[in-house]
Design a protein around this motif. Structure first.
Motif, short mmCIF file in Angstrom:
data_model
loop_
_atom_site.label_atom_id
_atom_site.label_comp_id
_atom_site.label_asym_id
_atom_site.label_seq_id
_atom_site.Cartn_x
_atom_site.Cartn_y
_atom_site.Cartn_z
N PHE A 8 -2.44 0.57 2.00
CA PHE A 8 -2.21 0.95 0.60
C PHE A 8 -1.35 2.22 0.54
O PHE A 8 -0.39 2.31 -0.22
N ARG A 11 2.26 1.56 1.41
CA ARG A 11 3.00 0.95 0.29
C ARG A 11 3.29 1.98 -0.80
O ARG A 11 4.39 2.04 -1.34
N HIS A 12 2.30 2.83 -1.07
CA HIS A 12 2.47 3.87 -2.10
C HIS A 12 3.59 4.85 -1.70
O HIS A 12 4.45 5.19 -2.52
#
Ligand code: 0L1
Ligand code: MG
Length: 264
Positions: A8, A11-12
């Motif tokens: 996560f 991706r951020h």
């Protein structure tokens, strides 16, 4: 791979880097929010950015080694080299006008680029293997553009930012590597008609092919190789020179001719 970021987070952070690149908007270094980020985390973000761009139909032509000279390391306060990927659409024609409004704060550096004819791979890649795998070398300018405000970054952050890759230009004369002493090539960069910086190619880790060998070793750590037909920028011979609209750069290379570009 020593990774601290979750999928996560990767991706951020890729969203942040991609937006900064697309909008030419400076951001703060990623380690401000993720202080335990490692160099391998930086590569995880870089490779996610590449995955996205390939999925959009962009074509990778090769790789760059960055921070490969003492002058560059001192200039940036980062003391280990890194690598970045190069896409076909980052190339600009020799002598052309390069836009500056789609970059944050571009700088130009003189490099020797290698074009390979056989695959290179492995953790023990040597200068000799690189030279044997090289089809020809060409003089090149790299236009780097760190997306970090004030060029303030550390190694994990700059690697996530694709090692500041932005544009590149080749020109001059293509030559067979075996016809040159690649460790002693002199380069003079003129900005707006004045010699701004000069150096010899030995500044790149003693020999630019050593920087390519290092790049192959990093690729090995990432589970990748360097395919035949790759275009590889071996790293700035001098420190990078800031440019703005209206500037003209002419780089003269011993044995390899010259490369020029102007900025609008
Ligand atoms: O090509 C380079 O040496 C650039 C590496 C990243 C550091 C910078 O933005 O100057
Ligand atoms: Mg460079």
């Amino acid at each position: 791979m020593n990774l601290t970021l979750s999928k996560f987070d990767v991706r951020h952070l890729t969203d942040r880097i991609e937006a900064a690149q697309l909008n030419a908007k400076a951001i703060t270094k990623l380690t401000d929010d993720f202080p335990s980020m490692t160099v391998m985390d930086g590569y995880a973000v870089q490779l996610e950015l590449r995955r996205r761009w390939l999925a959009q139909g962009r074509r990778q032509v090769g790789w760059k080694a960055g921070l490969t000279s003492k002058a560059k390391m001192l200039q940036m306060g980062v003391f280990l080299p890194g690598i970045g990927f190069l896409m076909a659409d980052m190339a600009r024609p020799e002598s052309s006008a390069v836009r500056t409004d789609d970059m944050v704060h571009p700088r130009v550096e003189c490099e020797v680029a290698f074009v390979t004819k056989t695959r290179l791979a492995g953790a023990n890649c040597s200068r000799e293997e690189v030279l044997a795998a090289t089809d020809f070398v060409v003089p090149a300018l790299e236009i780097i553009d760190s997306r970090f405000a004030g060029f303030k970054f550390d190694l994990p952050s700059v690697i996530a930012d694709n090692s500041s890759s932005a544009r590149y230009v080749t020109g001059g004369r293509a030559r067979y590597a075996q016809d040159l002493d690649l460790s002693t090539l002199g380069v003079v960069m003129e900005k707006n008609g004045e010699a701004t910086t000069l150096a010899a190619s030995s500044a790149v880790m003693g020999h630019p092919a050593d920087a390519v060998a290092l790049l192959v070793k990093v690729l090995d750590e990432l589970g990748e190789d360097l395919p035949a037909g790759s275009f590889v920028m071996s790293g700035g011979i001098t420190e990078a020179v800031p440019v703005k609209a209206g500037d003209h750069i002419l780089a003269r290379y011993q044995e390899l001719g010259s490369v020029s570009i102007r900025f609008i």
